[in-house]
Scaffold this motif. Structure first.
Motif, PDB file in Angstrom:
ATOM      1  N   ALA A  57       7.757 -19.150  -9.911  1.00 23.95           N
ATOM      2  CA  ALA A  57       6.266 -18.049  -9.630  1.00 23.95           C
ATOM      3  C   ALA A  57       5.023 -19.476 -10.484  1.00 23.95           C
ATOM      4  CB  ALA A  57       6.012 -16.753  -9.669  1.00 23.95           C
ATOM      5  N   GLU A  58       4.001 -20.099 -10.396  1.00 24.18           N
ATOM      6  CA  GLU A  58       3.575 -20.414 -11.249  1.00 24.18           C
ATOM      7  C   GLU A  58       3.591 -19.529 -12.429  1.00 24.18           C
ATOM      8  OE1 GLU A  58       0.887 -22.759  -9.828  1.00 24.18           O
ATOM      9  OE2 GLU A  58       2.174 -24.290  -8.664  1.00 24.18           O
ATOM     10  N   TRP A  59       2.509 -18.314 -12.020  1.00 29.19           N
ATOM     11  CA  TRP A  59       2.017 -17.181 -12.494  1.00 29.19           C
ATOM     12  C   TRP A  59       3.010 -16.820 -13.986  1.00 29.19           C
ATOM     13  CZ3 TRP A  59       2.564 -16.746  -7.443  1.00 29.19           C
ATOM     14  CH2 TRP A  59       2.708 -15.405  -7.787  1.00 29.19           C
ATOM     15  N   LEU A  60       4.469 -16.790 -13.726  1.00 25.42           N
ATOM     16  CA  LEU A  60       5.565 -16.384 -14.664  1.00 25.42           C
ATOM     17  C   LEU A  60       6.366 -17.467 -15.325  1.00 25.42           C
ATOM     18  CD1 LEU A  60       6.012 -12.844 -12.396  1.00 25.42           C
ATOM     19  CD2 LEU A  60       4.786 -13.058 -14.600  1.00 25.42           C
ATOM     20  N   ASN A  61       5.044 -18.451 -15.577  1.00 22.02           N
ATOM     21  CA  ASN A  61       6.442 -19.637 -16.102  1.00 22.02           C
ATOM     22  C   ASN A  61       7.192 -19.994 -15.537  1.00 22.02           C
ATOM     23  OD1 ASN A  61       3.817 -19.618 -18.662  1.00 22.02           O
ATOM     24  ND2 ASN A  61       5.027 -17.801 -19.707  1.00 22.02           N
ATOM     25  N   GLY A  62       7.767 -19.630 -14.570  1.00 23.63           N
ATOM     26  CA  GLY A  62       8.674 -20.338 -13.156  1.00 23.63           C
ATOM     27  C   GLY A  62       9.883 -19.849 -13.138  1.00 23.63           C
ATOM     28  N   ALA A  63       9.366 -18.365 -13.356  1.00 25.06           N
ATOM     29  CA  ALA A  63      10.318 -16.762 -12.920  1.00 25.06           C
ATOM     30  C   ALA A  63      10.042 -16.537 -11.788  1.00 25.06           C
ATOM     31  CB  ALA A  63      10.427 -16.143 -13.637  1.00 25.06           C
ATOM     32  N   SER A  64      11.115 -16.388 -10.520  1.00 23.50           N
ATOM     33  CA  SER A  64      11.484 -16.046  -9.545  1.00 23.50           C
ATOM     34  C   SER A  64      10.811 -14.456  -9.793  1.00 23.50           C
ATOM     35  CB  SER A  64      12.841 -16.073  -8.963  1.00 23.50           C
ATOM     36  OG  SER A  64      12.802 -17.637  -8.506  1.00 23.50           O
ATOM     37  N   VAL A  65      10.286 -14.285  -9.031  1.00 17.79           N
ATOM     38  CA  VAL A  65       9.353 -12.342  -9.050  1.00 17.79           C
ATOM     39  C   VAL A  65       9.008 -11.859  -7.382  1.00 17.79           C
ATOM     40  CG1 VAL A  65       7.483 -13.403  -8.767  1.00 17.79           C
ATOM     41  CG2 VAL A  65       8.122 -11.051 -10.061  1.00 17.79           C
ATOM     42  N   LYS A  66       9.050 -10.823  -7.755  1.00 21.01           N
ATOM     43  CA  LYS A  66       8.612  -9.888  -6.221  1.00 21.01           C
ATOM     44  C   LYS A  66       7.943  -8.909  -6.879  1.00 21.01           C
ATOM     45  CE  LYS A  66      11.025  -6.191  -4.384  1.00 21.01           C
ATOM     46  NZ  LYS A  66      11.609  -5.139  -3.851  1.00 21.01           N
ATOM     47  N   ASP A  67       6.954  -8.598  -6.328  1.00 17.14           N
ATOM     48  CA  ASP A  67       5.303  -8.084  -6.442  1.00 17.14           C
ATOM     49  C   ASP A  67       5.244  -7.465  -4.853  1.00 17.14           C
ATOM     50  OD1 ASP A  67       4.608 -10.519  -5.104  1.00 17.14           O
ATOM     51  OD2 ASP A  67       3.668 -10.565  -7.388  1.00 17.14           O
ATOM     52  N   ARG A  68       4.554  -6.468  -5.023  1.00 16.87           N
ATOM     53  CA  ARG A  68       4.026  -5.367  -4.290  1.00 16.87           C
ATOM     54  C   ARG A  68       2.974  -4.787  -4.186  1.00 16.87           C
ATOM     55  NH1 ARG A  68       8.740  -0.799  -2.072  1.00 16.87           N
ATOM     56  NH2 ARG A  68       8.617   0.589  -3.663  1.00 16.87           N
ATOM     57  N   PHE A  69       1.761  -3.738  -3.493  1.00 16.89           N
ATOM     58  CA  PHE A  69       1.804  -2.927  -3.198  1.00 16.89           C
ATOM     59  C   PHE A  69       1.329  -1.839  -2.536  1.00 16.89           C
ATOM     60  CE2 PHE A  69      -0.637  -6.120  -1.441  1.00 16.89           C
ATOM     61  CZ  PHE A  69      -2.039  -5.373  -0.699  1.00 16.89           C
ATOM     62  N   PRO A  70       1.545  -0.663  -2.555  1.00 16.24           N
ATOM     63  CA  PRO A  70       1.268   0.679  -1.545  1.00 16.24           C
ATOM     64  C   PRO A  70      -0.072   0.323  -0.294  1.00 16.24           C
ATOM     65  CG  PRO A  70       0.627   1.689  -3.591  1.00 16.24           C
ATOM     66  CD  PRO A  70       1.053  -0.178  -4.346  1.00 16.24           C
ATOM     67  N   LEU A  71       0.055   0.698   1.021  1.00 13.13           N
ATOM     68  CA  LEU A  71      -1.360   0.593   1.444  1.00 13.13           C
ATOM     69  C   LEU A  71      -0.920   1.830   2.869  1.00 13.13           C
ATOM     70  CD1 LEU A  71      -4.261  -0.690   1.756  1.00 13.13           C
ATOM     71  CD2 LEU A  71      -3.237  -2.538   3.073  1.00 13.13           C
ATOM     72  N   LYS A  72      -1.763   2.367   2.968  1.00 15.11           N
ATOM     73  CA  LYS A  72      -2.232   3.884   3.715  1.00 15.11           C
ATOM     74  C   LYS A  72      -2.226   2.768   5.033  1.00 15.11           C
ATOM     75  CE  LYS A  72      -2.498   7.116   1.612  1.00 15.11           C
ATOM     76  NZ  LYS A  72      -1.074   7.730   1.287  1.00 15.11           N
ATOM     77  N   GLU A  73      -1.004   3.151   6.807  1.00 15.74           N
ATOM     78  CA  GLU A  73      -0.547   2.956   7.732  1.00 15.74           C
ATOM     79  C   GLU A  73      -2.300   2.232   8.018  1.00 15.74           C
ATOM     80  OE1 GLU A  73       0.674   2.230  11.631  1.00 15.74           O
ATOM     81  OE2 GLU A  73      -0.631   3.739  10.956  1.00 15.74           O
ATOM     82  N   ASP A  74      -3.446   3.996   8.203  1.00 10.76           N
ATOM     83  CA  ASP A  74      -4.360   3.130   8.778  1.00 10.76           C
ATOM     84  C   ASP A  74      -5.039   2.042   8.308  1.00 10.76           C
ATOM     85  OD1 ASP A  74      -5.043   4.452   6.631  1.00 10.76           O
ATOM     86  OD2 ASP A  74      -6.209   6.087   7.811  1.00 10.76           O
ATOM     87  N   LYS A  75      -4.667   1.142   7.420  1.00  9.58           N
ATOM     88  CA  LYS A  75      -6.496   0.473   6.337  1.00  9.58           C
ATOM     89  C   LYS A  75      -4.784  -0.975   6.976  1.00  9.58           C
ATOM     90  CE  LYS A  75      -9.616   3.163   5.680  1.00  9.58           C
ATOM     91  NZ  LYS A  75     -10.446   2.950   5.196  1.00  9.58           N
ATOM     92  N   VAL A  76      -3.655  -1.262   7.243  1.00 10.29           N
ATOM     93  CA  VAL A  76      -2.245  -2.493   7.318  1.00 10.29           C
ATOM     94  C   VAL A  76      -3.362  -2.998   7.988  1.00 10.29           C
ATOM     95  CG1 VAL A  76      -1.324  -3.318   8.030  1.00 10.29           C
ATOM     96  CG2 VAL A  76      -0.917  -1.188   6.938  1.00 10.29           C
ATOM     97  N   ASN A  77      -3.806  -2.855  10.025  1.00 12.06           N
ATOM     98  CA  ASN A  77      -4.086  -3.762  10.477  1.00 12.06           C
ATOM     99  C   ASN A  77      -6.460  -4.650  10.114  1.00 12.06           C
ATOM    100  OD1 ASN A  77      -2.350  -3.965  12.780  1.00 12.06           O
ATOM    101  ND2 ASN A  77      -3.280  -1.902  13.660  1.00 12.06           N
ATOM    102  N   SER A  78      -6.818  -3.459   9.271  1.00 12.69           N
ATOM    103  CA  SER A  78      -7.809  -3.949   8.892  1.00 12.69           C
ATOM    104  C   SER A  78      -7.669  -4.910   7.366  1.00 12.69           C
ATOM    105  CB  SER A  78      -8.640  -3.287   8.564  1.00 12.69           C
ATOM    106  OG  SER A  78      -8.068  -2.007   8.219  1.00 12.69           O
ATOM    107  N   TYR A  79      -6.557  -4.705   6.940  1.00 14.96           N
ATOM    108  CA  TYR A  79      -6.462  -5.552   6.051  1.00 14.96           C
ATOM    109  C   TYR A  79      -5.699  -6.977   6.145  1.00 14.96           C
ATOM    110  CZ  TYR A  79      -3.550  -7.360   2.552  1.00 14.96           C
ATOM    111  OH  TYR A  79      -2.993  -8.475   0.697  1.00 14.96           O
TER     112      TYR A  79
END
Length: 734
Positions: free
Chosen positions: A280-302
């Motif tokens: 990832a460019e924003w971490l000076n070339g380090a590989s990364v996994k990032d995530r955030f939670p979302l309610k199931e009823d909001k996934v389709n609209s997201y």
């Protein structure tokens, strides 16, 4: 090996009478076939025999599980008594309970093997019946096998409870510090991951071995653990050009993998939107996994872009449950993923389901081990014209977590035959693998598969004809990953059926662990007290965990300084361990053992590493160099390089042969002589190239320490060609 012999080799003697009577069933098939034509009466008798054997095996497993549960409950109550009554909390009592739990754990492992061996036995005898009688009993007997299932690993709950009680015994009744839920916080941290395949025969044994050293990580301690708690489902997104697949396979800079994941039942209210980024460019070339939670009823609209990152951030601020850094991180991640959806036209491609058992100290992410079993791939796309999702939903609704998903069409389901073990180390923090983990990973129980990816494997299985590139490990699927059993690795029993861990009794194993801990503390104290003397040297790492090895270039080593350093350290322990050195750029170096105790000369040779270790006798005098060898895993690309070299030689010989044939067929007397010479040279060099190819392959397989380059071949070829040209010129100008 015939299955009858394999069954006898895997029989646990105390339970011998409870196994499937495979030989009896096979003899019944054979004798009736030889006596007369198989008829309906024979079929009825054989089916009755099968039901009797199935009832016998299933009743034994059920009874043993109840016994295991009762013993676990007894241990739990006894440990609770120890905690309430300090006068009973003695070392001897805790040792007795630890022994009892170890015995239960071994019984669970033996029961898992018993269940699998018998399940395979029923499948083998049904297959043999259908082949010999030309009748289809496999399909009609499915309902009986489903009503009394032997094909599911039903021991995870027992292992989790044993792990919790064993951890209490290890800590002498004191609760483990640290937040268990912190293990689920996987937001933007670095780690070095290694991946391995585990044959189903060894899954429970590997879990038990890890559990003896690391507790099972349970995220929610406030509820009773259930089988569904281990279920993980992930829907992977890509476009129909499979750009994300190609980028991940080629490890392109900034390559992404995007998935929507939920834990436990299908109706889970929280969906985690995850993104893996390679360099990832924003971490000076380090590989990364990032995530955030979302309610199931909001996934389709997201996914559709209607529910924006700004709205997500506003709701988080309104709740007031997250700090500003977390809110900014969620805003950055959600914006990046939604941008990828729009620009790359992403759509659901494949779902991956598995049951995960995670091992980790609560709140400590330096070492995390996960074991994923029952892995199943399910199609989510509509590339073949089949509509699998209702109203463009983000996932199909007919597949929950009911493994093995028998109700789904066969073409939509692929069951991976192995379990997947992942070890995750934060090596950038100096974390080193413990000795017990190194022993496990070097044992017969695991099969290393570098850079294995669940999504890449599933996509290559379902959509292989659409993909320009396929992962290298597909060829490994055609080989049996099982290896000969080593008595010094894994769980076994002595002749008196006493539990053995890596060939040792549990007390010997614990004594070894305590010895390693003492060595670690001694090494740390030595490193701390001699920090000033080490500051002037070129040592690049410190002792962390088990005794490690430090490498520095040989040119920077002064012999007198090394000797004085050795004498300065003579007061400490002379640490010895099993080393796994890593040589950068194949440079010759000096390794120091246990904080620069004794220099070790390293010289890389081929695919192995030869080591000269300078040892001392009791009087402090050098005994001279002692040859040691450290084996290094040979990657497939080494064999391919050898093959490419052989093909290059053959191409040159083919070119030379073409010239020779033209001279023979269309030339005069002199040309025919030259052509004959060139044919001889081409034949000799072809045979020589084949010899060199086979020789190098033999050396690579055995990690031979000889030379891999060809000294004489090119020179002799040049001499032959020049000689042929001289003969040609002489005959022509004469």
């Amino acid at each position: 090996m015939k299955y009858g012999s394999e069954l006898q080799d895997n029989v646990f003697a105390p339970w011998r009478l409870s196994y499937i009577a495979y030989d009896v069933l096979k003899m019944e098939l054979k004798t009736r076939q030889l006596d007369h034509q198989w008829n309906d009466a024979d079929e009825a008798d054989f089916v009755e025999l099968l039901h009797n054997e199935l009832n016998k095996v299933y009743d034994f497993v059920t009874a043993k599980l109840r016994e295991v549960e009762a013993r676990i409950t007894y241990c739990e109550r006894t440990i609770g008594t120890f905690q309430k009554n300090p006068t009973m909390s003695s070392e001897a009592n805790w040792g007795i309970m630890d022994d009892a739990l170890t015995e239960v754990l071994f019984d669970v492992n033996d029961l898992a093997k018993f269940t699998r061996v018998n399940y395979i036995g029923f499948q083998k005898i049904l297959k043999k019946h259908d082949k010999w009688t030309n009748r289809s009993l496999q399909h009609s007997f499915v309902e009986a096998l489903r009503s009394k299932p032997l094909d599911k690993q039903r021991f995870d709950v027992a292992i989790v409870y044993i792990s919790s009680l064993h951890d209490l015994c290890r800590l002498r009744g004191q609760p483990r510090n640290g937040n268990s839920a912190a293990g689920g916080d996987q937001n933007a941290f670095e780690r070095a991951t290694s991946k391995y395949w585990i044959h189903p025969d060894n899954v429970t044994e590997v879990k038990a071995i890890i559990m003896l050293h690391l507790p099972v990580l349970v995220f929610n301690q406030n509820k009773k653990y259930e089988e569904s708690d281990s279920a993980i489902s992930s829907v992977y997104y890509d476009n129909y050009d499979f750009d994300l697949y190609t980028g991940r396979l080629q490890r392109d800079e900034g390559a992404e993998a995007i998935r929507f994941r939920w834990y436990g039942p299908y109706e889970s209210p929280n969906i985690f939107i995850e993104r893996k980024t390679h360099h990832a460019e924003w971490l000076n070339g380090a590989s990364v996994k990032d995530r955030f939670p979302l309610k199931e009823d909001k996934v389709n609209s997201y996914v559709a872009g209607e529910y924006t990152p700004e709205q997500i951030v506003e709701q988080m601020r309104a709740k007031g449950t997250a700090d500003e850094d977390t809110i900014n991180s969620v805003n950055f991640i959600s914006t990046g993923i939604q941008t990828s959806f729009k620009e790359k036209n992403l759509t659901p491609i494949c779902r991956i389901f598995y049951n995960r058992t995670a091992f980790q100290l609560p709140g400590d992410q330096k070492l995390r081990i996960s074991l994923d079993s029952d892995m199943t791939y399910i199609r989510e796309d509509d590339l073949d014209g089949v509509k699998r999702r209702d109203n463009n939903n983000w996932r199909r609704t007919d597949a929950h977590i009911d493994y093995p998903f028998s109700h789904l069409p066969k073409k939509d389901v692929y069951r991976f035959p192995y379990a997947v073990l992942e070890t995750k180390l934060q090596t950038h923090l100096g974390q080193e693998p413990p000795q017990w983990l190194t022993t496990l990973l070097d044992s017969h129980l695991v099969h290393e598969v570098p850079r294995f990816s669940k999504y890449l494997h599933g996509a290559s299985f379902f959509y292989g004809e659409r993909l320009p590139l396929l992962p290298w490990w597909l060829s490994e699927m055609n080989t049996d990953i099982r290896k000969p059993r080593s008595m010094n690795a894994g769980l076994s029993r002595s002749k008196s059926f006493k539990p053995l861990i890596d060939g040792q009794y549990r007390h010997a194993m614990e004594e070894e662990e305590r010895r390693m801990e003492r060595q670690e503390r001694t090494a740390k104290s030595v490193a701390a007290s001699d920090g000033s003397s080490l500051a002037g040297s070129t040592v690049h790492s410190q002792i962390a965990g088990p005794p490690s090895i430090t490498i520095q270039p040989a040119g920077n080593v002064d012999a007198s300084k090394a000797k004085s350093s050795k004498k300065a350290k003579s007061g400490g322990d002379n640490l010895s361990s099993t080393y796994s050195p890593s040589i950068g750029n194949n440079e010759k170096g000096v390794m120091y053992r246990g904080g620069a105790v004794s220099p070790i000369e390293i010289e890389p040779v081929g695919e192995a590493v030869a080591i000269d270790i300078v040892e001392e006798d009791g009087n402090g005098k050098d005994k001279g160099p002692v040859k040691r060898r450290v084996k290094v895993k040979v990657e497939p690309k080494v064999f391919f390089a050898n093959e490419r070299t052989f093909i290059s030689w053959l191409q040159f010989c083919a070119l030379l042969l073409t010239v020779a044939l033209n001279l023979l067929n269309f030339g005069d007397f002199v040309s025919r002589i030259s052509g004959a010479l060139f044919i001889c040279i081409a034949g000799v060099m072809s045979i020589y190239a084949l010899y060199r190819f086979e020789r190098r392959a033999w050396m690579i397989n055995r990690q031979h320490t000889g030379r891999y380059d060809d000294i004489w071949g090119p020179a002799v070829l040049c001499v032959f060609l020049v000689a042929a040209l001289i003969v040609n010129f002489y005959l022509r100008f004469r």
